[in-house]
Motif scaffolding. Structure first.
Motif, PDB file in Angstrom:
ATOM      1  N   UNK A  56       0.829  -1.180   0.050  1.00 50.85           N
ATOM      2  CA  UNK A  56      -0.025  -0.025  -0.023  1.00 50.85           C
ATOM      3  C   UNK A  56       0.770   1.256   0.013  1.00 50.85           C
ATOM      4  N   UNK A  57       1.788   1.295   0.661  1.00 57.09           N
ATOM      5  CA  UNK A  57       2.719   2.498   0.806  1.00 57.09           C
ATOM      6  C   UNK A  57       3.114   2.556  -0.451  1.00 57.09           C
ATOM      7  N   UNK A  58       3.718   1.391  -1.252  1.00 57.11           N
ATOM      8  CA  UNK A  58       4.327   1.769  -2.526  1.00 57.11           C
ATOM      9  C   UNK A  58       3.063   2.303  -3.615  1.00 57.11           C
ATOM     10  N   UNK A  59       1.942   2.048  -3.257  1.00 52.92           N
ATOM     11  CA  UNK A  59       1.065   2.745  -4.318  1.00 52.92           C
ATOM     12  C   UNK A  59       0.477   3.986  -4.042  1.00 52.92           C
ATOM     13  N   UNK A  60       0.693   4.399  -2.654  1.00 56.86           N
ATOM     14  CA  UNK A  60       0.527   5.691  -2.148  1.00 56.86           C
ATOM     15  C   UNK A  60       1.697   6.792  -2.655  1.00 56.86           C
ATOM     16  N   UNK A  61       2.982   6.000  -2.505  1.00 50.49           N
ATOM     17  CA  UNK A  61       4.058   6.667  -2.985  1.00 50.49           C
ATOM     18  C   UNK A  61       3.724   7.163  -4.470  1.00 50.49           C
ATOM     19  N   UNK A  62       3.325   6.188  -5.153  1.00 52.15           N
ATOM     20  CA  UNK A  62       3.126   6.336  -6.660  1.00 52.15           C
ATOM     21  C   UNK A  62       2.028   7.503  -7.132  1.00 52.15           C
ATOM     22  N   UNK A  63       1.060   7.281  -6.180  1.00 56.26           N
ATOM     23  CA  UNK A  63       0.212   8.318  -6.497  1.00 56.26           C
ATOM     24  C   UNK A  63       0.673   9.723  -6.509  1.00 56.26           C
ATOM     25  N   UNK A  64       1.334   9.788  -5.210  1.00 57.17           N
ATOM     26  CA  UNK A  64       1.824  10.936  -4.767  1.00 57.17           C
ATOM     27  C   UNK A  64       3.014  11.665  -6.052  1.00 57.17           C
ATOM     28  N   UNK A  65       3.646  10.510  -6.526  1.00 55.75           N
ATOM     29  CA  UNK A  65       4.470  10.911  -7.544  1.00 55.75           C
ATOM     30  C   UNK A  65       4.066  11.654  -8.659  1.00 55.75           C
ATOM     31  N   UNK A  66       2.535  11.070  -8.966  1.00 55.39           N
ATOM     32  CA  UNK A  66       1.656  11.482 -10.327  1.00 55.39           C
ATOM     33  C   UNK A  66       1.273  12.788 -10.016  1.00 55.39           C
ATOM     34  N   UNK A  67       0.793  13.177  -8.617  1.00 61.14           N
ATOM     35  CA  UNK A  67       0.591  14.491  -8.490  1.00 61.14           C
ATOM     36  C   UNK A  67       1.589  15.485  -8.296  1.00 61.14           C
ATOM     37  N   UNK A  68       2.628  15.015  -7.701  1.00 59.80           N
ATOM     38  CA  UNK A  68       3.685  15.960  -7.462  1.00 59.80           C
ATOM     39  C   UNK A  68       5.143  15.226  -8.028  1.00 59.80           C
ATOM     40  N   UNK A  69       5.150  15.269  -9.291  1.00 58.14           N
ATOM     41  CA  UNK A  69       6.145  14.437 -10.079  1.00 58.14           C
ATOM     42  C   UNK A  69       7.689  15.078  -9.414  1.00 58.14           C
ATOM     43  N   UNK A  70       8.463  13.955  -9.338  1.00 57.85           N
ATOM     44  CA  UNK A  70       9.713  14.278  -8.541  1.00 57.85           C
ATOM     45  C   UNK A  70      10.551  15.401  -9.404  1.00 57.85           C
ATOM     46  N   UNK A  71      11.510  16.018  -8.781  1.00 56.87           N
ATOM     47  CA  UNK A  71      12.111  17.206  -9.294  1.00 56.87           C
ATOM     48  C   UNK A  71      13.238  16.416 -10.142  1.00 56.87           C
ATOM     49  N   UNK A  72      13.645  17.059 -11.410  1.00 55.38           N
ATOM     50  CA  UNK A  72      14.900  16.616 -12.130  1.00 55.38           C
ATOM     51  C   UNK A  72      16.006  16.497 -11.208  1.00 55.38           C
ATOM     52  N   UNK A  73      17.031  15.721 -11.652  1.00 57.13           N
ATOM     53  CA  UNK A  73      18.412  15.702 -11.102  1.00 57.13           C
ATOM     54  C   UNK A  73      19.323  16.356 -11.869  1.00 57.13           C
ATOM     55  N   UNK A  74      20.188  17.205 -11.521  1.00 63.72           N
ATOM     56  CA  UNK A  74      21.366  17.787 -12.061  1.00 63.72           C
ATOM     57  C   UNK A  74      22.093  16.812 -12.825  1.00 63.72           C
ATOM     58  N   UNK A  75      22.499  17.050 -14.034  1.00 62.69           N
ATOM     59  CA  UNK A  75      23.380  15.750 -14.804  1.00 62.69           C
ATOM     60  C   UNK A  75      24.624  15.831 -14.337  1.00 62.69           C
ATOM     61  N   UNK A  76      25.190  16.754 -13.663  1.00 63.58           N
ATOM     62  CA  UNK A  76      26.432  16.819 -13.093  1.00 63.58           C
ATOM     63  C   UNK A  76      26.664  16.446 -11.706  1.00 63.58           C
ATOM     64  N   UNK A  77      25.859  17.228 -10.953  1.00 59.01           N
ATOM     65  CA  UNK A  77      26.242  17.105  -9.378  1.00 59.01           C
ATOM     66  C   UNK A  77      25.159  16.009  -8.795  1.00 59.01           C
ATOM     67  N   UNK A  78      24.022  15.825  -9.497  1.00 61.10           N
ATOM     68  CA  UNK A  78      22.947  14.575  -9.226  1.00 61.10           C
ATOM     69  C   UNK A  78      21.917  15.505  -8.063  1.00 61.10           C
ATOM     70  N   UNK A  79      22.242  16.811  -7.702  1.00 60.22           N
ATOM     71  CA  UNK A  79      21.038  17.345  -6.771  1.00 60.22           C
ATOM     72  C   UNK A  79      19.776  17.520  -7.717  1.00 60.22           C
ATOM     73  N   UNK A  80      18.562  17.540  -7.006  1.00 57.94           N
ATOM     74  CA  UNK A  80      17.440  17.746  -7.400  1.00 57.94           C
ATOM     75  C   UNK A  80      17.111  19.281  -7.546  1.00 57.94           C
ATOM     76  N   UNK A  81      16.665  19.763  -8.295  1.00 59.79           N
ATOM     77  CA  UNK A  81      16.367  21.265  -8.639  1.00 59.79           C
ATOM     78  C   UNK A  81      15.267  21.619  -9.402  1.00 59.79           C
ATOM     79  N   UNK A  82      14.759  22.751  -9.282  1.00 58.49           N
ATOM     80  CA  UNK A  82      13.522  23.055  -9.751  1.00 58.49           C
ATOM     81  C   UNK A  82      13.952  23.440 -11.305  1.00 58.49           C
ATOM     82  N   UNK A  83      13.142  22.738 -12.272  1.00 61.60           N
ATOM     83  CA  UNK A  83      13.357  22.872 -13.827  1.00 61.60           C
ATOM     84  C   UNK A  83      13.613  24.458 -14.269  1.00 61.60           C
TER      85      UNK A  83
END
Ligand SMILES: [Zn+2]
Ligand SMILES: [Zn+2]
Length: 249
Positions: free
Chosen positions: A1-28
């Motif tokens: 269930x936690x997994x499904x909840x996680x996936x629904x959350x990701x649909x609503x709030x897609x994870x931020x992209x990660x910087x191709x060099x340092x790997x930090x997530x950032x606002x596009x």
């Protein structure tokens, strides 16, 4: 269930992209592949620049720069986003030699963002990346210039022709050569495989680095012979003029 909840959350709030060099997530931002911290480290070109090659003019250097004043190039204008120095040198080196096709494409997003308001690209009809010799291509696994040109071509909606220009001479790496050797190394390096594709067209050549401009000039020469109406050359980075490249006026 936690997994499904996680996936629904990701649909609503897609994870931020990660910087191709340092790997930090950032606002596009402009669909760039780099976070703001990495962007801030890039030695982007600032004015005054040489109007023919985009190289920043140093100190009392007059326009056009000493290189453009003393040597002609077959492309009518050199364009660049950054100076080949510091962090940009590190990025371009990794994109080429550390098997980082993702980084090469990431650097292409820099070209795409730069091109947004770039009127000097208005007359461009087709984009051609500087090819690698087939031997080098199979050793590296990808052509970094082609990957860099992809996001740009998509952004300015021009066809990217990767099979039109061929490198027929297995050239040595330009970085270890003298100015004279670089010129000889670039001579007769290219052939146009499909003249019809370039005849009557204004071409934008794309490469990672421009130092002396000999490679780009040689590619421009064969494109003009094949009937291109003009050629401009865009690189991620342009080399600052080092003493050894300076020519006596
Ligand atoms: Zn970063
Ligand atoms: Zn110049």
């Amino acid at each position: 269930m936690a997994n499904l909840y996680q996936r629904i959350l990701e649909l609503i709030y897609p994870p931020l992209p990660r910087c191709v060099f340092c790997g930090d997530s950032f606002q596009p931002y402009y669909q760039l592949a780099f976070c703001r911290r990495c962007l801030a480290r890039m030695p982007l070109i600032t004015k005054p620049v040489c109007s023919r090659c985009d190289r920043p003019l140093r100190g009392r250097e007059q326009e056009p720069c000493s290189q453009c004043r003393t040597e002609a190039r077959f492309y009518e204008q050199g364009l660049a986003v950054a100076v080949y120095d510091g962090f940009m040198r590190e990025l371009l080196h990794a994109a080429k030699y550390n098997f980082r096709p993702d980084l090469a494409r990431g650097l292409g997003t820099l070209l795409a963002a730069w091109a947004e308001n770039e009127t000097r690209l208005d007359d461009i009809q087709i984009i051609i990346p500087i090819p690698l010799h087939p031997q080098k291509l199979s050793a590296r696994g990808y052509n970094q210039s082609q990957l860099m040109a992809q996001p740009l071509a998509a952004a300015i909606r021009r066809p990217l022709l990767s099979e039109t220009l061929y490198r027929v001479k297995p050239t040595k790496s330009q970085s270890k050569l003298s100015r004279k050797e670089r010129k000889e190394n670039a001579e007769d390096a290219f052939l146009v495989a499909d003249c019809q594709a370039v005849a009557g067209k204004k071409v934008l050549l794309v490469d990672d680095i421009c130092t002396t401009g000999y490679t780009l000039s040689e590619a421009a020469r064969v494109l003009l012979l094949a009937g291109a109406t003009g050629v401009k050359a865009l690189t991620i980075a342009v080399g600052v003029l080092e003493e050894k490249w300076m020519l006596k006026p």
